[in-house]
Design a protein around this motif. Structure first.
Motif, short mmCIF file in Angstrom:
data_model
loop_
_atom_site.label_atom_id
_atom_site.label_comp_id
_atom_site.label_asym_id
_atom_site.label_seq_id
_atom_site.Cartn_x
_atom_site.Cartn_y
_atom_site.Cartn_z
N ILE A 40 -9.24 2.49 1.94
CA ILE A 40 -7.91 1.83 1.55
C ILE A 40 -7.89 0.66 0.75
O ILE A 40 -7.29 0.39 -0.43
CB ILE A 40 -6.84 1.72 2.69
CG1 ILE A 40 -6.68 3.05 3.31
CG2 ILE A 40 -5.60 1.23 2.50
CD1 ILE A 40 -5.71 3.17 4.83
N GLN B 179 -1.84 6.17 -2.08
CA GLN B 179 -3.07 5.59 -1.95
C GLN B 179 -3.67 5.84 -0.57
O GLN B 179 -4.83 6.13 -0.32
CB GLN B 179 -2.93 4.05 -2.24
CG GLN B 179 -2.60 3.49 -3.42
CD GLN B 179 -2.13 2.19 -3.46
OE1 GLN B 179 -1.73 1.45 -2.75
NE2 GLN B 179 -2.17 1.60 -4.83
N VAL C 249 1.08 -1.04 0.10
CA VAL C 249 -0.04 -0.03 -0.15
C VAL C 249 0.87 1.18 0.04
O VAL C 249 1.81 1.39 0.88
CB VAL C 249 -0.88 -0.09 1.18
CG1 VAL C 249 -1.75 1.23 1.27
CG2 VAL C 249 -1.86 -1.18 1.12
N ILE D 279 -9.06 1.32 -2.70
CA ILE D 279 -8.04 1.97 -3.53
C ILE D 279 -6.64 1.18 -3.91
O ILE D 279 -6.43 1.11 -5.04
CB ILE D 279 -7.51 3.41 -3.21
CG1 ILE D 279 -8.99 4.13 -2.88
CG2 ILE D 279 -6.51 4.14 -3.63
CD1 ILE D 279 -8.58 5.47 -1.97
N SER D 280 -6.11 0.23 -2.95
CA SER D 280 -5.07 -0.36 -2.91
C SER D 280 -5.01 -1.68 -3.58
O SER D 280 -4.19 -2.25 -4.14
CB SER D 280 -4.34 -0.30 -1.70
OG SER D 280 -4.87 -0.79 -0.70
N ASP E 149 -5.05 9.34 -0.44
CA ASP E 149 -6.22 9.29 -1.39
C ASP E 149 -7.17 8.93 -0.52
O ASP E 149 -8.34 9.62 -0.58
CB ASP E 149 -6.41 8.38 -2.65
CG ASP E 149 -7.25 8.72 -3.82
OD1 ASP E 149 -8.13 9.43 -3.39
OD2 ASP E 149 -7.26 7.90 -4.77
#
Length: 395
Positions: A212, A183, A179, A215-216, A186
């Motif tokens: 998270i 990210q 991660v 996104i990741s 964001d």
């Protein structure tokens, strides 16, 4: 890059993995068939520049079949996840730890609804498969939250005294999870954390971890056993917010075995197959192939290759780039033509490609040359899908 095959037990994860990779795995109709993670190489298809450039390529890290480059990706098939896995139930902790380096997840779901939440076989129509997606998302987020909370009180007090930013603390907690700080930043734009880490509460951290993960480690749903699934189940799964692809993993595996046995001509990803001329089939083989061919018509294929490519090219938004050392002959220093194909995030630069090839190339980057135009481009040149690029670096 690595893609994790995830889901509850007994939904066809190992069948999907075996169909995608043709790696030998244990497949059985009961929970927890998979104990140790299975690793294997699958591929995604990208146009090879050889046809356009009028050259005969000699691939090194990927195969080329009639102008289509078969780019390898690593798949990881892990033990099934059950509710409360984040607390250690089932093989939960092991399952989750095995997935630390995954770039994305393929959530294999029994779309027919014939397995309950723990993977036990039940009568058709007795279970809503959309619940599998919801619980899996939550389990992964809860696992990530526990990683943050492990030893957080001491770290939070130190961070408060030092005035550390939330993203710095979180990046340290997520070390080893693939991660990035970008990210995390964001995610923090969507979920606000108190600047004082001693005030972080469980619910806020859970909301942050959900974001998270989205996104990741994005997730695509493989709606497996689509051929025996009620249409309403497929509709529910499509509405879950993640990408969703109908898959027939058993059919894909059977077709690849039939192809390897010389019975049929089948290219993974194609909408159908043909029986080889002169082949004599038993009555059982003929009926099985007819059944599979009929079911494939409804989904334009088995969906397994489509799921992989949707994951890589649309969900992760990667592009194919071909680095070379001689822009006039499109070769590397061994004389191999268009030897390698790298998958890069869309928006990557020429310098990013240099670092992907070798750290020293990135550190000593001078410029790049677009092999098609023969023009020099700078470090901030944005790579385009299918680019052939030479990196020029200091000796």
């Amino acid at each position: 890059m690595q893609v994790g095959i995830v889901g509850k037990p007994n939904v066809g994860k190992s069948t999907f993995f075996g169909a995608a990779t043709m790696a030998p795995v244990e497949i059985a109709n009961y929970p927890f068939t998979t104990i140790e993670p299975n690793k294997g190489m699958a591929y995604v298809r990208a146009p090879c520049p050889c046809k356009e450039l009028g050259v005969q390529c000699t691939p090194h890290n990927s195969a080329c079949i009639n102008g289509t480059r078969m780019v390898p990706i690593e798949l990881l098939d892990v033990a099934g996840l059950v509710p409360d896995a984040w607390e250690g139930k089932g093989l939960g902790n092991k399952f989750l730890d095995d997935l630390r380096q995954a770039d994305a997840f393929i959530n294999v779901v029994d779309a027919s609804g014939t397995t309950d939440i723990e993977g036990n076989t039940i009568a058709p129509g007795k279970y809503d498969p959309s619940e599998d997606v919801a619980f899996l998302r939550r389990e992964i987020a809860l696992w990530m939250r526990e990683i943050i909370k492990n030893g957080l009180s001491k770290i939070a007090r130190q961070a408060k005294m030092q005035g550390s930013k939330p993203e710095t603390i979180l990046q340290e907690r997520f070390a080893g999870l693939n991660v990035t700080e970008g990210q995390i930043k964001d995610a923090l734009r969507h979920v606000e954390l108190p600047q004082d880490p001693t005030l972080w509460d469980d619910e806020t951290l859970l909301s942050l971890c959900i974001k998270i993960r989205e996104i990741s480690k994005p997730m695509i749903i493989a709606m497996n056993k689509a051929d025996i699934s009620p249409p309403e189940n497929l509709d529910k799964l499509r509405k879950m917010g993640d990408r969703a692809v109908p898959t027939l993993a058993e059919t894909e595996l059977a077709l690849k075995k039939a192809g390897a046995g010389g019975l049929i001509d089948y290219v993974p990803g194609d909408p159908g197959f043909t029986i080889k001329p002169g082949i004599t089939l038993s009555e059982g083989q003929r009926k099985a192939l007819e059944y599979m061919g009929e079911k494939m018509k409804g989904y334009n294929g088995t969906g397994v290759q489509a799921c992989l490519e949707d994951c890589v090219f649309r969900m992760l938004d990667l592009i194919a780039v071909y680095p070379v050392e001689d822009e006039s002959k499109y070769t590397d220093h061994f004389g191999r033509v268009l030897p390698d194909c790298f998958l890069m995030p869309r928006g990557s630069t020429a310098r990013d490609l240099a670092y992907k090839v070798h750290t020293e190339l990135g550190d000593k980057f001078i410029r790049a040359i677009n092999a098609r135009t023969k023009r020099a481009v700078g470090a901030d040149y944005i790579l385009q899908d299918g680019d052939v690029i030479r990196i020029v670096a200091n000796k």
